[in-house]
Design an enzyme around this catalytic site. Structure first.
Site, short mmCIF file in Angstrom:
data_model
loop_
_atom_site.label_atom_id
_atom_site.label_comp_id
_atom_site.label_asym_id
_atom_site.label_seq_id
_atom_site.Cartn_x
_atom_site.Cartn_y
_atom_site.Cartn_z
N HIS A 130 1.15 -1.09 0.06
CA HIS A 130 0.11 0.04 0.09
C HIS A 130 0.81 1.37 -0.25
O HIS A 130 0.26 2.85 0.00
CB HIS A 130 -1.19 0.22 1.06
CG HIS A 130 -1.96 -0.80 1.16
ND1 HIS A 130 -2.80 -1.29 0.31
CD2 HIS A 130 -2.00 -1.67 2.26
CE1 HIS A 130 -3.28 -1.73 0.42
NE2 HIS A 130 -4.00 -2.59 1.95
N ARG A 154 -9.86 3.77 -7.58
CA ARG A 154 -11.07 3.26 -7.85
C ARG A 154 -11.74 4.50 -7.32
O ARG A 154 -11.31 5.87 -7.11
CB ARG A 154 -11.06 2.11 -6.99
CG ARG A 154 -12.95 2.09 -6.26
CD ARG A 154 -12.99 0.74 -5.62
NE ARG A 154 -14.33 0.64 -5.66
CZ ARG A 154 -15.13 -0.16 -4.26
NH1 ARG A 154 -14.20 -0.38 -3.93
NH2 ARG A 154 -16.12 -0.70 -4.42
P1 A3P Z 1 -16.92 -2.85 -1.25
O1 A3P Z 1 -16.71 -2.58 0.24
O2 A3P Z 1 -16.87 -1.76 -1.97
O3 A3P Z 1 -17.73 -3.87 -1.29
P2 A3P Z 1 -9.42 -4.28 -1.04
O4 A3P Z 1 -8.96 -6.28 -1.62
O5 A3P Z 1 -8.36 -3.68 -1.62
O6 A3P Z 1 -9.50 -4.09 0.36
O7 A3P Z 1 -10.55 -3.71 -1.79
C1 A3P Z 1 -11.98 -4.29 -1.14
C2 A3P Z 1 -13.06 -3.51 -1.31
O8 A3P Z 1 -12.49 -4.59 -3.07
C3 A3P Z 1 -14.14 -4.80 -1.77
O9 A3P Z 1 -14.79 -3.59 -1.43
C4 A3P Z 1 -14.82 -5.51 -1.67
O10 A3P Z 1 -15.94 -6.32 -2.11
C5 A3P Z 1 -14.02 -5.63 -3.22
N1 A3P Z 1 -13.53 -6.31 -3.82
C6 A3P Z 1 -13.24 -7.98 -2.99
N2 A3P Z 1 -12.80 -9.19 -4.28
C7 A3P Z 1 -12.99 -8.55 -5.03
C8 A3P Z 1 -13.80 -9.42 -6.36
N3 A3P Z 1 -12.81 -10.70 -6.65
N4 A3P Z 1 -13.39 -8.69 -7.20
C9 A3P Z 1 -14.40 -7.26 -7.11
N5 A3P Z 1 -14.09 -6.87 -6.30
C10 A3P Z 1 -14.37 -7.49 -5.46
#
Ligand code: A3P
Length: 322
Positions: A130, A154
Site C-alpha cells: 500500500h 477506484r
Molecule cells: P466494497 O467494500 O465496496 O464491497 P481491498 O481488497 O483493496 O481491501 O478492497 C476491498 C474492496 O474490494 C471491497 O469493496 C470488496 O468487496 C471488493 N472486492 C474484493 N474482492 C473482489 C473481487 N474479486 N472483485 C471485485 N471486488 C472485490
C-alpha cells in the site's frame, strides 16, 4: 534481529516521536511522513524496504491504496502469472485468500527480524504494497531499475464507503463506531491509512505515464466493465501475453471467472473468519459488495459533490505538474 535491521529499528524509534500524529480510523495512530499518513507498522515497513529490500527484475508488485481492489488484483495477477502451473478446477485461489499467495511487502519484510525470508522467496516474487510510489527507494522506481508495479485505483466515493465499513469492522469493540461524518472529514483532509488518497493515486499515475514499462495503471471500474480486456492488458504488461492457443482454450475467461467477486466471496476459505494473532483481519473482511457506485446508498448529495470537487481540483493540480 540482524545488525542491519537493528539499525533501521533504531532509526525508526528515533523518527517516530518527531512525526505529527493523528487519530486513525481504528486502533492505530497515523503519522505524517513525507506527505503521507502511515501507521507505525507501515512506516517501519517502508524504512525496512528502503534499507534492506533487494529488488529483482522479475519482481511484480501489486500496489494499491487500501479498498481499491487489492484482493481482486492479487488474485488476477497470481492466476495470470501462474496459469500454466495449476489446473483451474483445483486452484490455489480456491483454497487460499489471495493475501496468502501475493504476500504483503511491508509485512513480510519484517518476518523473523531479517530479510532472509523475503530474500529466499523464489522468482518471480509476487508481492503487494500500500506504500505510495514516492516512498520506495530509487533502485526500485528509477525507469532503468528492476521490478514492475501494477496499480489499481477506484472512485474515491466508493473507496471512502468501503473504508468506512472496513474501519467499523476492525475497530475495537470498546470504541464507539466511527461515524460517517467523522470519517468523511478525515478522508477529505487526507488523513486516512496511506492517505491523502489523491496523492497516492497521482504518484502512481504520473509514474505510469513517465515509465509505462514499469507501472501499469488500472481502474476498478474498467476491470468491472471489461475484465477480460484488463486481464489481457496485465498479461501483456507483465511480458506473458496470451497465445492464440490460450485464447482458443478461453483461459482469459477462466481467470475472470475464478477471480470474480461472486466466486471468491463464496469460497469456504473466504467465508471463515479465524483471526489469529498474525491476522487481525479475517479473510471475509475483504469481501463486502464488490460493486461500482455503492456510495449512492450512503453519501448525501452534498458529500458526493464535495468529494468530486476535491478529486477534480487534485487531478487538475496533478496534471499541471506533469
Ligand atoms: P466494497 O467494500 O465496496 O464491497 P481491498 O481488497 O483493496 O481491501 O478492497 C476491498 C474492496 O474490494 C471491497 O469493496 C470488496 O468487496 C471488493 N472486492 C474484493 N474482492 C473482489 C473481487 N474479486 N472483485 C471485485 N471486488 C472485490
Amino acid at each position: 534481529l540482524d545488525e542491519g535491521y537493528q539499525k533501521t529499528y533504531q532509526n525508526f524509534d528515533e523518527l517516530l516521536p518527531t512525526l505529527p500524529p493523528r487519530k486513525g480510523w481504528w486502533l492505530d495512530q497515523l503519522f505524517q511522513y513525507q506527505g503521507f499518513w502511515l501507521s507505525s507498522f507501515a512506516l517501519r515497513g517502508d524504512m525496512l524496504v528502503n534499507d534492506h529490500f533487494k529488488p529483482r527484475p522479475t519482481d511484480i508488485i501489486v500496489a494499491t491504496s487500501p479498498k481499491c481492489g487489492t484482493t481482486w488484483l492479487r488474485a488476477l495477477v497470481f492466476s495470470i502469472v501462474n496459469r500454466n502451473s495449476f489446473d483451474f478446477s483445483d486452484h490455489p485461489l480456491s483454497k487460499n485468500n489471495p493475501r496468502e499467495l501475493v504476500l504483503f511487502l511491508e509485512g513480510v519484510i519484517y518476518s523473523d527480524g531479517s530479510s532472509s525470508f523475503i530474500d529466499g522467496l523464489p522468482s518471480p516474487r509476487l508481492l503487494s504494497t500500500h506504500l505510495p510510489f514516492s516512498l520506495f527507494p530509487k533502485r526500485m522506481t528509477d525507469d532503468s531499475s528492476d521490478c514492475r508495479f501494477v496499480y489499481i485505483c477506484r472512485d474515491p466515493k466508493d473507496v471512502f464507503i468501503s473504508k468506512w465499513h472496513f474501519a467499523n469492522k476492525l475497530r475495537a469493540k470498546e470504541l464507539p463506531p466511527i461515524t460517517l461524518e467523522e470519517a468523511f472529514d478525515s478522508f477529505c483532509q487526507g488523513v486516512s491509512h496511506y492517505g491523502p488518497f489523491w496523492d497516492h493515486v497521482l504518484g502512481y499515475w504520473k509514474a505510469s505515464l513517465e515509465s509505462p514499462k514499469k507501472v501499469l495503471f488500472l481502474k476498478y471500474e474498467d476491470v468491472k466493465k471489461q475484465p477480460a480486456d484488463c486481464v489481457r492488458k496485465v498479461a501483456g504488461f507483465l511480458g506473458v501475453p496470451f497465445s492464440p492457443e490460450e485464447e482458443n482454450k478461453e483461459i482469459v475467461e477462466e481467470i475472470v471467472k475464478l477471480c470474480s467477486f461472486e466466486n471468491m466471496s463464496n469460497l469456504e476459505v473466504n467465508k471463515t473468519d479465524t483471526k489469529d494473532s498474525a491476522n487481525l483481519i479475517g479473510n471475509s473482511d475483504f469481501f463486502r459488495k464488490g460493486e461500482v457506485g455503492d456510495w449512492a446508498n450512503h453519501l448525501s448529495p452534498q458529500m458526493a459533490e464535495t468529494l468530486d470537487q476535491i478529486t477534480e481540483q487534485k487531478l487538475k493540480a496533478g496534471i499541471k505538474q506533469l
